[in-house]
Motif scaffolding. Sequence first.
Motif, PDB file in Angstrom:
ATOM      1  N   ALA A 167       0.705  -1.085   0.150  1.00 41.76           N
ATOM      2  CA  ALA A 167      -0.077  -0.010  -0.081  1.00 41.76           C
ATOM      3  C   ALA A 167       0.725   1.267  -0.123  1.00 41.76           C
ATOM      4  N   MET A 168       1.940   1.203   0.801  1.00 40.05           N
ATOM      5  CA  MET A 168       2.604   2.426   0.895  1.00 40.05           C
ATOM      6  C   MET A 168       3.411   2.784  -0.336  1.00 40.05           C
ATOM      7  N   SER A 169       3.934   1.832  -1.005  1.00 38.30           N
ATOM      8  CA  SER A 169       4.861   1.692  -2.271  1.00 38.30           C
ATOM      9  C   SER A 169       4.095   2.186  -3.309  1.00 38.30           C
ATOM     10  N   SER A 170       2.583   1.678  -3.209  1.00 39.15           N
ATOM     11  CA  SER A 170       1.724   2.340  -4.277  1.00 39.15           C
ATOM     12  C   SER A 170       1.379   3.604  -4.047  1.00 39.15           C
ATOM     13  N   ALA A 171       1.194   3.972  -2.955  1.00 41.66           N
ATOM     14  CA  ALA A 171       1.137   5.469  -2.511  1.00 41.66           C
ATOM     15  C   ALA A 171       2.298   6.310  -2.958  1.00 41.66           C
ATOM     16  N   TRP A 172       3.530   5.831  -2.833  1.00 47.31           N
ATOM     17  CA  TRP A 172       4.732   6.433  -2.805  1.00 47.31           C
ATOM     18  C   TRP A 172       4.614   6.743  -4.672  1.00 47.31           C
ATOM     19  N   ASN A 173       4.544   5.747  -5.205  1.00 45.21           N
ATOM     20  CA  ASN A 173       4.590   5.616  -6.704  1.00 45.21           C
ATOM     21  C   ASN A 173       3.795   6.978  -7.450  1.00 45.21           C
ATOM     22  N   LEU A 174       2.828   7.308  -6.658  1.00 45.29           N
ATOM     23  CA  LEU A 174       2.218   8.544  -7.146  1.00 45.29           C
ATOM     24  C   LEU A 174       2.977   9.787  -7.181  1.00 45.29           C
ATOM     25  N   VAL A 175       3.698   9.812  -6.171  1.00 44.25           N
ATOM     26  CA  VAL A 175       4.535  10.904  -6.227  1.00 44.25           C
ATOM     27  C   VAL A 175       5.830  10.684  -6.789  1.00 44.25           C
ATOM     28  N   GLY A 176       6.504   9.510  -6.406  1.00 44.95           N
ATOM     29  CA  GLY A 176       7.835   9.126  -6.903  1.00 44.95           C
ATOM     30  C   GLY A 176       7.984   8.884  -8.187  1.00 44.95           C
ATOM     31  N   GLY A 177       7.003   7.899  -8.734  1.00 43.85           N
ATOM     32  CA  GLY A 177       6.835   7.591  -9.842  1.00 43.85           C
ATOM     33  C   GLY A 177       6.258   8.266 -10.818  1.00 43.85           C
ATOM     34  N   LEU A 178       4.789   8.788 -10.680  1.00 41.01           N
ATOM     35  CA  LEU A 178       4.037   9.306 -11.785  1.00 41.01           C
ATOM     36  C   LEU A 178       4.550  10.813 -11.996  1.00 41.01           C
ATOM     37  N   ALA A 179       4.862  11.330 -10.552  1.00 43.63           N
ATOM     38  CA  ALA A 179       5.132  12.973 -10.812  1.00 43.63           C
ATOM     39  C   ALA A 179       6.878  13.050 -10.898  1.00 43.63           C
ATOM     40  N   GLY A 180       7.532  12.142 -10.597  1.00 42.63           N
ATOM     41  CA  GLY A 180       8.969  12.132 -10.784  1.00 42.63           C
ATOM     42  C   GLY A 180       9.509  12.849  -9.646  1.00 42.63           C
ATOM     43  N   TYR A 181       8.883  13.223  -8.425  1.00 37.55           N
ATOM     44  CA  TYR A 181       9.584  13.657  -7.513  1.00 37.55           C
ATOM     45  C   TYR A 181      10.039  12.808  -6.219  1.00 37.55           C
ATOM     46  N   PRO A 182      11.102  12.251  -6.386  1.00 36.99           N
ATOM     47  CA  PRO A 182      11.677  11.252  -5.163  1.00 36.99           C
ATOM     48  C   PRO A 182      11.468  11.641  -3.801  1.00 36.99           C
ATOM     49  N   SER A 183      10.274  11.322  -3.442  1.00 36.32           N
ATOM     50  CA  SER A 183      10.444  11.725  -1.735  1.00 36.32           C
ATOM     51  C   SER A 183      10.954  10.596  -0.952  1.00 36.32           C
ATOM     52  N   LEU A 184      11.763  10.937  -0.124  1.00 39.02           N
ATOM     53  CA  LEU A 184      12.573  10.223   0.849  1.00 39.02           C
ATOM     54  C   LEU A 184      12.110  10.140   2.154  1.00 39.02           C
ATOM     55  N   GLY A 205      12.584   0.967   2.085  1.00 38.91           N
ATOM     56  CA  GLY A 205      11.863  -0.204   1.645  1.00 38.91           C
ATOM     57  C   GLY A 205      10.972   0.126   0.678  1.00 38.91           C
ATOM     58  N   ILE A 206      10.033   1.252   1.136  1.00 40.25           N
ATOM     59  CA  ILE A 206       9.002   1.735  -0.088  1.00 40.25           C
ATOM     60  C   ILE A 206       9.756   1.750  -1.273  1.00 40.25           C
ATOM     61  N   VAL A 207      10.916   2.932  -1.242  1.00 40.90           N
ATOM     62  CA  VAL A 207      11.454   3.225  -2.585  1.00 40.90           C
ATOM     63  C   VAL A 207      12.134   2.094  -3.474  1.00 40.90           C
ATOM     64  N   LEU A 208      12.733   1.158  -2.581  1.00 36.97           N
ATOM     65  CA  LEU A 208      13.156   0.020  -3.079  1.00 36.97           C
ATOM     66  C   LEU A 208      12.179  -1.193  -3.755  1.00 36.97           C
ATOM     67  N   MET A 209      11.130  -1.024  -3.275  1.00 32.72           N
ATOM     68  CA  MET A 209      10.130  -1.953  -3.681  1.00 32.72           C
ATOM     69  C   MET A 209       9.760  -1.415  -5.077  1.00 32.72           C
ATOM     70  N   THR A 210       9.490  -0.111  -5.113  1.00 26.03           N
ATOM     71  CA  THR A 210       8.797   0.625  -6.113  1.00 26.03           C
ATOM     72  C   THR A 210       9.789   0.516  -7.267  1.00 26.03           C
ATOM     73  N   PHE A 211      10.898   0.582  -6.737  1.00 23.25           N
ATOM     74  CA  PHE A 211      12.207   0.541  -8.020  1.00 23.25           C
ATOM     75  C   PHE A 211      12.307  -0.922  -8.518  1.00 23.25           C
ATOM     76  N   LEU A 212      12.318  -1.785  -7.505  1.00 24.64           N
ATOM     77  CA  LEU A 212      12.406  -3.090  -8.037  1.00 24.64           C
ATOM     78  C   LEU A 212      11.387  -3.601  -9.169  1.00 24.64           C
ATOM     79  N   GLY A 213      10.107  -3.172  -8.617  1.00 23.93           N
ATOM     80  CA  GLY A 213       8.907  -3.716  -9.474  1.00 23.93           C
ATOM     81  C   GLY A 213       8.727  -2.871 -10.857  1.00 23.93           C
ATOM     82  N   GLY A 214       9.124  -1.688 -10.533  1.00 29.22           N
ATOM     83  CA  GLY A 214       8.960  -0.755 -11.822  1.00 29.22           C
ATOM     84  C   GLY A 214       8.097   0.375 -11.487  1.00 29.22           C
ATOM     85  N   ARG A 215       8.865   1.651 -11.375  1.00 28.88           N
ATOM     86  CA  ARG A 215       8.186   2.695 -10.733  1.00 28.88           C
ATOM     87  C   ARG A 215       7.381   3.380 -12.043  1.00 28.88           C
ATOM     88  N   GLY A 216       6.210   4.087 -11.516  1.00 24.80           N
ATOM     89  CA  GLY A 216       5.361   4.645 -12.664  1.00 24.80           C
ATOM     90  C   GLY A 216       4.476   3.550 -13.308  1.00 24.80           C
TER      91      GLY A 216
END
Lengths: 354, 292
Positions: free
Chosen positions: A42-59, A247-258
């Motif tokens: 759930a958190m990775s999907s939520a992060w993906n909105l900002v980090g993946g779709l908008a391209g703002y890598p929030s840490l 964890g959140i960022v790594l999982m999104t990157f592993l699966g594929g951001r955006g």
Amino acid sequence: MGAKAIGPARGAVFLLLVGSLPFVGVQHWVLNMLVFTLMYAAMSSAWNLVGGLAGYPSLGHAAFFGIGAYIEAIWFQHHSVVSGYEPFYLLPLVGIVGAVIGYPFALVAMRTRADVFAIVTITLLFVGQTLAFNLTGLTGGAQGLAIPPAPFSADSFERPYYLVLLLLLAIAMGVTWLTMRSKVGLSLSAVRADEDKAAAIGVHVGGVKMLTFCVSVGITAMVGGVWAAYESFIYPQFAFDPLITIGIVLMTFLGGRGTLWGPVLGAFVLELAQQYLAYTLGGNEYYLIAYALVFLVVMLLMPRGILPTLQARLRSRRRRRAMPDDPVAEPAPPPIGSAADYAVSIPAPNGSER
Amino acid sequence: MHALIQGIILGILTAGVYALMASGQTLIFGIMKVVNLAQGAMVIFAAYLSYQLFASFGLDPFLAIPITTVVMFALGVAVEWCFLRPLRREDKAELSLLVTFAVALLLEGVMTVVWSTSVRSINTSYANSSWTIAGYQITLVRLWAFLLSLVALGVLYFILQRTGFGRAVRASVQNPESARLLGVRSEAISALGFGLGSATAAAAGSVYGLLYPFNSGSHYDLISRLLSIVLLGGLGSIGGAVIGAVIVSLSSAIVAATISPVWSEMTFFVVLLLVLIIRPRGLFGVASRGAI
């Protein structure tokens, strides 16, 4: 991807399958593992909105996880838990407060971009942790806070948390799906490609960024709230944990951001593996080293993530089969996290460092 | 009033140490456009090294600096070579941030395994001696640390301004493409620059170990301060890093002395946000980097 109904149908089947697991006699330790997996999905999907779709890598998303956890914990210092479901009723409020705290922060932080944005957000995380340690009157400091445990029967203790987290995952994925198919998603991919040009051609840049950030951190805060109720005891160093951000960022990157399914896939692969290793090996000090090494290997070998890599390979194979005579028909892989199937090409950023 | 002036003295002395750490960080960014999130972990690692040299051989932390500098330089070059060079150019800025974060975690894990998580401090014979001038206390260690940082910054300045390597570095900072066309070996410069940046962590680490008790998790606290200093001054500007360090440590020390030590921990964050509202690229940031 063809018919419009395939996406939602796939999602519904996935959610039903995962949702049925607690009812078919899966063992407790497996369910416990899955609770954490859903949390991260759930958190990775939520992060993906900002980090993946908008391209703002929030840490700094772990800061909102911590904020959500502490809202739950502080609330139940003054209220009692009777049925055990009260922490869940509080969740909408937790999400709103998380978004309200996120708004002014994003207003400042989103004036910066890319690496600077990442730095400002990660600083928020550390400041949150310091506050949780130091505001002893409110947070109990290093002693942590306790939430009265819910009176659920031991046979099905995980079940409510599991289902609520699954609901949050469904919300996060639903929001992602809708975003990718709406004007907001189109605006976001314009922001990601070249924000200045997007603003110049009339995209309401500030609005979509803020909206996305607030929704994203709101969901993250709600996950934090569920976590606090599930653990029933929280400490600053675990509520505001840099490892959660990683964890959140790594999982999104592993699966594929955006991508819609990337963060979920990443969470199921990584969190399950990690929890399983922790169960079989026991947590020891080598854990951090192993985690860092996995991270480095993923970043260096698959910087684009599993799904985009697979998609590119499938597409090139399909095209090669369509044109067997032409061996040079290998198409250039799509840019990272190209928003679904839009045929809109955004001019490449010239010289602007993103 | 007395407390305020004492706070200002403390703040300025501390600023020297932070300026040294931050100059390494900002140098790495200037050369490679990489934000090194492992800089804090490198400082703590150097602190452990000088702790170990002191505990095993009785070597004074100030005298250990040449040894730790060599080790940290080698570590920096190795990190650049193993983890940063393989990244593709187009998304290097974003990925390098995550990669250096992972390096920080790796170092933290190694330090936890080697030295456990119990808090260490370097207790030299002079650790607690101090001068009292006009009623104000000046701890000797802090004074020496301050002077040492000034010397190290001077050496760094000399290397950048007066040597061929420094000229190549400055050329790559200003315009990487032209520098490469003119025969600057940018890959070697990147590796050496990263090495130089992490070598500043050696002196900073010795000093940090003398001034504060630390454990493997201390780098989180350190990195958030360092990042604020570097952003405040403007990424890539060494002069900016020094001024950012002065602003951050002075404001923290003043808040600690006059309001409460609890709030001093986050003074730097408030200062950072205020500066970002007015000037998103930091005080001395370069405008050519787009909007940052």
